[in-house]
Design a protein around this motif. Structure first.
Motif, short mmCIF file in Angstrom:
data_model
loop_
_atom_site.label_atom_id
_atom_site.label_comp_id
_atom_site.label_asym_id
_atom_site.label_seq_id
_atom_site.Cartn_x
_atom_site.Cartn_y
_atom_site.Cartn_z
N THR A 47 -1.07 15.53 -13.37
CA THR A 47 0.07 15.02 -12.61
C THR A 47 0.89 13.97 -13.35
O THR A 47 2.08 13.85 -13.11
N ARG A 48 0.21 13.19 -14.18
CA ARG A 48 0.84 12.06 -14.89
C ARG A 48 1.48 11.06 -13.93
O ARG A 48 2.44 10.38 -14.28
N GLN A 49 0.95 10.98 -12.72
CA GLN A 49 1.46 10.03 -11.74
C GLN A 49 0.68 8.73 -11.85
O GLN A 49 -0.54 8.73 -12.04
N ALA A 50 1.40 7.61 -11.69
CA ALA A 50 0.80 6.29 -11.87
C ALA A 50 -0.39 6.07 -10.95
O ALA A 50 -1.40 5.51 -11.37
N GLN A 51 -0.27 6.50 -9.68
CA GLN A 51 -1.38 6.26 -8.76
C GLN A 51 -2.64 6.99 -9.20
O GLN A 51 -3.76 6.49 -9.02
N GLY A 91 2.00 0.87 1.01
CA GLY A 91 2.40 -0.50 1.31
C GLY A 91 3.44 -1.01 0.32
O GLY A 91 4.41 -1.68 0.71
N GLY A 92 3.24 -0.71 -0.94
CA GLY A 92 4.23 -1.11 -1.95
C GLY A 92 5.58 -0.49 -1.71
O GLY A 92 6.62 -1.12 -1.92
N PHE A 96 9.08 -2.37 -1.67
CA PHE A 96 10.01 -2.11 -2.76
C PHE A 96 10.83 -0.85 -2.57
O PHE A 96 11.62 -0.50 -3.42
N GLY A 97 10.61 -0.15 -1.49
CA GLY A 97 11.36 0.99 -1.00
C GLY A 97 11.82 2.02 -2.01
O GLY A 97 11.75 1.79 -3.20
N PRO A 98 12.25 3.11 -1.51
CA PRO A 98 12.15 3.52 -0.11
C PRO A 98 10.71 3.90 0.24
O PRO A 98 9.93 4.25 -0.65
N PRO A 99 10.37 3.82 1.52
CA PRO A 99 9.00 4.16 1.93
C PRO A 99 8.61 5.59 1.52
O PRO A 99 9.46 6.47 1.46
N VAL A 100 7.34 5.77 1.26
CA VAL A 100 6.82 7.07 0.81
C VAL A 100 7.24 8.19 1.75
O VAL A 100 7.70 9.25 1.32
#
Length: 183
Positions: A47-51, A91-92, A96-100
């Motif tokens: 995925t290479r996604q930060a999470q 929560g982040g 820091f928006g927009p919400p997920v």
């Protein structure tokens, strides 16, 4: 191929508590730890996604702890880690928006009306509360419950609760849309 790989990773991730429960006592925790780390690392690489990088790093720490201690407790903490990361992501996004949930909604409807933006923010907040609750119960089951109760909660009940939350949100969303389509 990538879609198939994601489905396999998703299925293995969902089945993780039941797989660990079934493997406890049959395999050394070190092998289970290695499998968990490989799964998390492969998911991040796919995925290479930060999470997922955070989950892979945290999983590496849990796997190292399980390897050094030859205990299953670090492996049972994986659902706690996932809930903590999801709480940070959701929560982040509130701060820091927009919400997920708004980002996900905009994939279907790029020009969300103002009422829908408010609704997606509330839904993101509800998910944050869920992750706190679910992560707390996952922690309690890892620390103080039997392996069977841990597997039942983290491998079945947590997913049932997520399904109920998804279904409830879908019903509420329909009512919110209906209320705003008439006025």
């Amino acid at each position: 191929m990538t879609r198939l790989r994601m489905l396999v990773f998703g299925a293995l991730s969902l089945a993780y508590p039941l797989l660990v429960y079934g493997a406890m006592g049959r395999f050394d925790p070190r092998w289970l730890a290695l499998g968990l780390f490989v799964l998390a690392l492969m998911r991040w690489l796919a995925t290479r996604q930060a999470q997922w990088a955070v989950v892979a790093a945290g999983t590496g720490a849990l796997a190292l702890a399980a390897t050094l201690s030859s205990q299953t407790l670090p492996l049972k903490l994986y659902p706690v880690l996932v809930n903590a990361v999801l709480l940070l992501v959701f929560g982040g996004s509130l701060r820091f928006g927009p919400p997920v949930v708004e980002r996900l909604a905009r994939l279907q409807e790029p020009d969300l009306p103002a009422f829908a933006v408010v609704h997606t923010r509330r839904v993101t907040q509800v998910w944050c509360v869920f992750f706190v609750f679910n992560g707390s119960v996952a922690l309690m089951t890892a620390l103080w419950a039997s392996d069977r109760v841990w597997a039942l909660y983290n491998g079945v009940l947590a997913y049932v609760m997520m399904g109920v939350l998804f279904a409830g949100e879908w019903l509420v969303r329909r009512r919110v849309k209906a209320a705003h389509s008439h006025g």
